[in-house]
Design a protein around this motif. Structure first.
Motif, PDB file in Angstrom:
ATOM      1  N   VAL A  96       0.859  -1.184   0.000  1.00  0.00           N
ATOM      2  CA  VAL A  96       0.000   0.000   0.000  1.00  0.00           C
ATOM      3  C   VAL A  96       0.895   1.235   0.000  1.00  0.00           C
ATOM      4  CG1 VAL A  96      -1.712   1.334   1.285  1.00  0.00           C
ATOM      5  CG2 VAL A  96      -1.904  -1.160   1.149  1.00  0.00           C
ATOM      6  N   VAL A  97       0.646   2.125  -0.954  1.00  0.00           N
ATOM      7  CA  VAL A  97       1.425   3.354  -1.112  1.00  0.00           C
ATOM      8  C   VAL A  97       0.565   4.528  -0.657  1.00  0.00           C
ATOM      9  CG1 VAL A  97       2.727   4.796  -2.716  1.00  0.00           C
ATOM     10  CG2 VAL A  97       2.565   2.320  -3.112  1.00  0.00           C
ATOM     11  N   THR A  98       1.073   5.314   0.288  1.00  0.00           N
ATOM     12  CA  THR A  98       0.338   6.461   0.811  1.00  0.00           C
ATOM     13  C   THR A  98       1.150   7.732   0.599  1.00  0.00           C
ATOM     14  OG1 THR A  98      -0.661   5.072   2.526  1.00  0.00           O
ATOM     15  CG2 THR A  98      -0.786   7.456   2.843  1.00  0.00           C
ATOM     16  N   VAL A  99       0.518   8.756   0.040  1.00  0.00           N
ATOM     17  CA  VAL A  99       1.184  10.049  -0.137  1.00  0.00           C
ATOM     18  C   VAL A  99       1.209  10.758   1.214  1.00  0.00           C
ATOM     19  CG1 VAL A  99       1.119  12.284  -1.295  1.00  0.00           C
ATOM     20  CG2 VAL A  99       0.415  10.221  -2.531  1.00  0.00           C
ATOM     21  N   VAL A 142       7.197   4.499  -8.542  1.00  0.00           N
ATOM     22  CA  VAL A 142       6.388   4.002  -7.428  1.00  0.00           C
ATOM     23  C   VAL A 142       6.209   2.489  -7.517  1.00  0.00           C
ATOM     24  CG1 VAL A 142       4.097   4.069  -6.374  1.00  0.00           C
ATOM     25  CG2 VAL A 142       5.195   6.193  -7.114  1.00  0.00           C
ATOM     26  N   ILE A 143       5.919   1.994  -8.702  1.00  0.00           N
ATOM     27  CA  ILE A 143       5.693   0.557  -8.862  1.00  0.00           C
ATOM     28  C   ILE A 143       6.950  -0.228  -8.511  1.00  0.00           C
ATOM     29  CG2 ILE A 143       5.283  -1.259 -10.570  1.00  0.00           C
ATOM     30  CD1 ILE A 143       3.302   0.627 -11.940  1.00  0.00           C
ATOM     31  N   GLU A 144       8.100   0.206  -9.023  1.00  0.00           N
ATOM     32  CA  GLU A 144       9.332  -0.529  -8.736  1.00  0.00           C
ATOM     33  C   GLU A 144       9.694  -0.444  -7.258  1.00  0.00           C
ATOM     34  OE1 GLU A 144      12.495  -2.958  -8.907  1.00  0.00           O
ATOM     35  OE2 GLU A 144      10.868  -2.705 -10.364  1.00  0.00           O
ATOM     36  N   ALA A 145       9.507   0.724  -6.647  1.00  0.00           N
ATOM     37  CA  ALA A 145       9.795   0.853  -5.214  1.00  0.00           C
ATOM     38  C   ALA A 145       8.885  -0.057  -4.398  1.00  0.00           C
ATOM     39  CB  ALA A 145       9.625   2.307  -4.778  1.00  0.00           C
ATOM     40  N   ALA A 146       7.613  -0.146  -4.793  1.00  0.00           N
ATOM     41  CA  ALA A 146       6.679  -1.016  -4.079  1.00  0.00           C
ATOM     42  C   ALA A 146       7.073  -2.480  -4.229  1.00  0.00           C
ATOM     43  CB  ALA A 146       5.260  -0.791  -4.598  1.00  0.00           C
ATOM     44  N   ARG A 147       7.480  -2.873  -5.413  1.00  0.00           N
ATOM     45  CA  ARG A 147       7.890  -4.265  -5.623  1.00  0.00           C
ATOM     46  C   ARG A 147       9.160  -4.586  -4.829  1.00  0.00           C
ATOM     47  NH1 ARG A 147       7.585  -6.039 -11.797  1.00  0.00           N
ATOM     48  NH2 ARG A 147       7.521  -8.082 -10.789  1.00  0.00           N
ATOM     49  N   PRO A 186       9.055  -1.961   4.992  1.00  0.00           N
ATOM     50  CA  PRO A 186       8.490  -0.704   4.490  1.00  0.00           C
ATOM     51  C   PRO A 186       9.591   0.291   4.164  1.00  0.00           C
ATOM     52  CG  PRO A 186       8.298  -0.784   6.868  1.00  0.00           C
ATOM     53  CD  PRO A 186       8.848  -2.125   6.440  1.00  0.00           C
ATOM     54  N   LYS A 187       9.237   1.335   3.426  1.00  0.00           N
ATOM     55  CA  LYS A 187      10.218   2.379   3.121  1.00  0.00           C
ATOM     56  C   LYS A 187       9.514   3.694   2.825  1.00  0.00           C
ATOM     57  CE  LYS A 187      12.044   0.621  -0.736  1.00  0.00           C
ATOM     58  NZ  LYS A 187      12.897   0.568  -1.956  1.00  0.00           N
ATOM     59  N   CYS A 238       9.415  14.493 -14.327  1.00  0.00           N
ATOM     60  CA  CYS A 238       8.593  15.431 -15.090  1.00  0.00           C
ATOM     61  C   CYS A 238       9.143  16.850 -14.998  1.00  0.00           C
ATOM     62  CB  CYS A 238       7.149  15.419 -14.586  1.00  0.00           C
ATOM     63  SG  CYS A 238       6.163  14.124 -15.341  1.00  0.00           S
ATOM     64  N   ALA A 239       8.960  17.606 -16.058  1.00  0.00           N
ATOM     65  CA  ALA A 239       9.410  18.994 -16.073  1.00  0.00           C
ATOM     66  C   ALA A 239       8.601  19.862 -15.127  1.00  0.00           C
ATOM     67  CB  ALA A 239       9.320  19.548 -17.488  1.00  0.00           C
ATOM     68  N   SER A 240       7.485  19.362 -14.632  1.00  0.00           N
ATOM     69  CA  SER A 240       6.668  20.137 -13.700  1.00  0.00           C
ATOM     70  C   SER A 240       7.399  20.386 -12.385  1.00  0.00           C
ATOM     71  CB  SER A 240       5.362  19.398 -13.417  1.00  0.00           C
ATOM     72  OG  SER A 240       5.630  18.112 -12.886  1.00  0.00           O
ATOM     73  N   ASN A 241       8.359  19.497 -12.045  1.00  0.00           N
ATOM     74  CA  ASN A 241       9.190  19.664 -10.852  1.00  0.00           C
ATOM     75  C   ASN A 241       8.400  19.683  -9.550  1.00  0.00           C
ATOM     76  OD1 ASN A 241      11.827  19.582 -11.761  1.00  0.00           O
ATOM     77  ND2 ASN A 241      11.792  21.726 -12.409  1.00  0.00           N
ATOM     78  N   GLY A 242       7.290  18.986  -9.493  1.00  0.00           N
ATOM     79  CA  GLY A 242       6.593  18.841  -8.229  1.00  0.00           C
ATOM     80  C   GLY A 242       7.342  17.882  -7.318  1.00  0.00           C
ATOM     81  N   THR A 243       6.811  17.689  -6.117  1.00  0.00           N
ATOM     82  CA  THR A 243       7.447  16.800  -5.145  1.00  0.00           C
ATOM     83  C   THR A 243       6.416  15.843  -4.571  1.00  0.00           C
ATOM     84  OG1 THR A 243       9.182  18.356  -4.515  1.00  0.00           O
ATOM     85  CG2 THR A 243       8.597  16.679  -2.896  1.00  0.00           C
ATOM     86  N   LEU A 244       6.796  14.585  -4.490  1.00  0.00           N
ATOM     87  CA  LEU A 244       5.974  13.569  -3.840  1.00  0.00           C
ATOM     88  C   LEU A 244       6.810  12.860  -2.793  1.00  0.00           C
ATOM     89  CD1 LEU A 244       4.004  11.698  -6.674  1.00  0.00           C
ATOM     90  CD2 LEU A 244       3.046  13.103  -4.851  1.00  0.00           C
ATOM     91  N   GLU A 245       6.231  12.660  -1.625  1.00  0.00           N
ATOM     92  CA  GLU A 245       6.863  11.816  -0.621  1.00  0.00           C
ATOM     93  C   GLU A 245       5.857  10.747  -0.239  1.00  0.00           C
ATOM     94  OE1 GLU A 245       9.257  12.187   3.606  1.00  0.00           O
ATOM     95  OE2 GLU A 245       9.270  13.852   2.168  1.00  0.00           O
ATOM     96  N   LEU A 246       6.324   9.510  -0.234  1.00  0.00           N
ATOM     97  CA  LEU A 246       5.429   8.367  -0.091  1.00  0.00           C
ATOM     98  C   LEU A 246       5.899   7.449   1.024  1.00  0.00           C
ATOM     99  CD1 LEU A 246       5.632   7.549  -3.887  1.00  0.00           C
ATOM    100  CD2 LEU A 246       3.747   8.791  -2.836  1.00  0.00           C
ATOM    101  N   PHE A 247       4.944   6.798   1.655  1.00  0.00           N
ATOM    102  CA  PHE A 247       5.258   5.707   2.577  1.00  0.00           C
ATOM    103  C   PHE A 247       4.685   4.432   1.976  1.00  0.00           C
ATOM    104  CE2 PHE A 247       4.274   2.865   6.157  1.00  0.00           C
ATOM    105  CZ  PHE A 247       5.551   2.738   6.685  1.00  0.00           C
ATOM    106  N   ILE A 248       5.534   3.420   1.849  1.00  0.00           N
ATOM    107  CA  ILE A 248       5.132   2.172   1.201  1.00  0.00           C
ATOM    108  C   ILE A 248       5.213   1.041   2.220  1.00  0.00           C
ATOM    109  CG2 ILE A 248       5.525   0.619  -0.733  1.00  0.00           C
ATOM    110  CD1 ILE A 248       6.939   2.872  -2.179  1.00  0.00           C
ATOM    111  N   GLN A 249       4.081   0.402   2.460  1.00  0.00           N
ATOM    112  CA  GLN A 249       3.989  -0.674   3.452  1.00  0.00           C
ATOM    113  C   GLN A 249       3.623  -1.979   2.758  1.00  0.00           C
ATOM    114  OE1 GLN A 249       4.338  -0.753   7.078  1.00  0.00           O
ATOM    115  NE2 GLN A 249       4.357  -2.903   6.473  1.00  0.00           N
ATOM    116  N   PRO A 250       4.533  -2.963   2.767  1.00  0.00           N
ATOM    117  CA  PRO A 250       4.202  -4.240   2.127  1.00  0.00           C
ATOM    118  C   PRO A 250       3.402  -5.145   3.056  1.00  0.00           C
ATOM    119  CG  PRO A 250       6.426  -4.335   2.980  1.00  0.00           C
ATOM    120  CD  PRO A 250       5.908  -2.945   3.294  1.00  0.00           C
ATOM    121  N   THR A 251       2.591  -5.983   2.457  1.00  0.00           N
ATOM    122  CA  THR A 251       1.892  -7.044   3.185  1.00  0.00           C
ATOM    123  C   THR A 251       2.199  -8.351   2.471  1.00  0.00           C
ATOM    124  OG1 THR A 251       0.105  -5.601   3.946  1.00  0.00           O
ATOM    125  CG2 THR A 251      -0.341  -7.966   3.899  1.00  0.00           C
TER     126      THR A 251
END
Length: 353
Positions: free
Chosen positions: A22-25, A61-66, A74-75, A97-110
């Motif tokens: 599960v990936v949470t922003v 995100v997909i590769e980090a989750a895998r 978790p990470k 992306c050239a938009s240069n936004g920022t995302l920080e995520l918490f990824i919890q595996p089950t």
């Protein structure tokens, strides 16, 4: 996908013993289409359900989750081009992306609860079945006579000892607690299975005799190395309940050892250095490679401005030409075009107000 649907999907995957993350922003700095609290679920094969932002960050995100699924740990992941000091507990990726936004995520595996097979219908074996379930293990059993096991409500019970049948349950480990009831047949089947380890409830003298018997039956030295006896820590056990307690402690120890090995192997595979920025996967064109748009067109997926005259990623949909900053956004749009067109229309209305 709604939160309720994500929860239903989680429950189904748990029931089917399938891994997911599960990936949470936990932080979103504009321009980005994600928001704090947005969630997605990534299955073991990389299928993503839910919403955590545009297609630019999707592959990261997909590769980090895998990776969390493989490691069982978790990470935190940050996708950003903002300057800042590296943090040891945050995996950093460049925002593609050239938009240069920022995302920080918490990824919890089950991960699926490991399957443990317990061989035997002795008092020790019966107690071990109960205790192993109480510590969160999935338990199956096999014995020469299965009647004593019927009252335990186990999901998998087999009469006799057959390695091929054992492997159908994909056991992480097998506990042999036959204690005089076809010991050699049970131990041979366990060692011929694919279980990572075989734990044997026996005295030191009996364990040595059974090892010799296994060599005569053709068990290889490599598989004999998977045999652990005593089955657990020495706790001066005397009663069947106490012996079972020690054996289940051995099962728990093995489970944690295998988790640590998986986590270490994943780190080695990634060749990560603490605090090092991990290159982005499948990046979009960076801002340095895109000229200032002469005509303002907003990518309907991630919201960044695109120059229609030089856009490389274009499709026609519903009589309209749609432009994207990268192939990731284009692929994401093709999954749900009407949804993203509605989002784009909403952005346009906000800009007018």
């Amino acid at each position: 996908m709604s939160t309720e649907t994500l929860l239903q999907l989680e429950q189904r995957l748990i029931e089917e013993a399938q891994p997911f993350a599960v990936v949470t922003v936990i932080r979103a700095a504009p321009p980005t289409s994600a928001w704090v609290g947005a969630q997605a679920l990534v299955e073991g094969d990389g299928a993503l359900h839910g919403w955590i932002g545009g297609g630019c960050s999707r592959s990261i995100v997909i590769e980090a989750a895998r990776q969390t699924i493989r490691a069982g740990q978790p990470k935190r992941v940050r996708i950003s081009n903002e300057p800042g000091r590296p943090e040891a507990d945050v995996e950093a990726h460049a925002m593609p992306c050239a938009s240069n936004g920022t995302l920080e995520l918490f990824i919890q595996p089950t991960l699926p609860t490991p399957m443990v097979l317990i061989l035997g219908a002795t008092p020790t074996a019966l107690e071990a079945c109960v205790l192993a379930q109480r510590v969160g293990l999935r338990v199956g059993a096999a014995a020469s006579v299965t009647a004593p096991l019927a009252a335990l409500g186990l999901p998998w019970v087999m009469q006799g000892f057959d390695a091929a049948a054992f492997d159908q349950t994909e056991p992480q480990s097998i506990l042999v607690a036959t204690q005089g009831d076809n010991d050699e047949d049970a131990l041979e089947a366990a060692l011929r299975s694919t279980a990572a380890a075989v734990l044997l409830v026996a005295s030191e003298r009996k364990a040595d005799r059974l090892r010799d018997a296994m060599r005569l039956r053709g068990i290889t030295p490599e598989r004999l190395a998977a045999l652990r006896s005593p089955a657990g820590p020495h706790i001066h056990a005397r009663t069947p309940q106490e012996i079972a307690l020690g054996a289940v402690a051995g099962l728990v120890t093995l489970r944690r050892e295998l988790q640590q090995q998986a986590a270490a192997a994943e780190v080695d595979a990634l060749h990560l250095v603490s605090g090092e920025t991990v290159p982005a996967l499948s990046p979009c064109e960076t801002s340095a490679s895109i000229e200032t748009p002469r005509a303002r067109y907003l990518n309907p997926v991630c919201g960044m401005a695109v120059d229609p005259a030089s856009a490389k990623h274009v499709i026609d949909y519903g009589g309209e030409r749609v432009y994207f900053c990268c192939d990731g956004c284009k692929l994401e749009f093709e999954r749900a075009p009407d949804k993203y067109l509605a989002i784009a229309q909403g952005r346009a209305q906000l800009e007018k107000t």
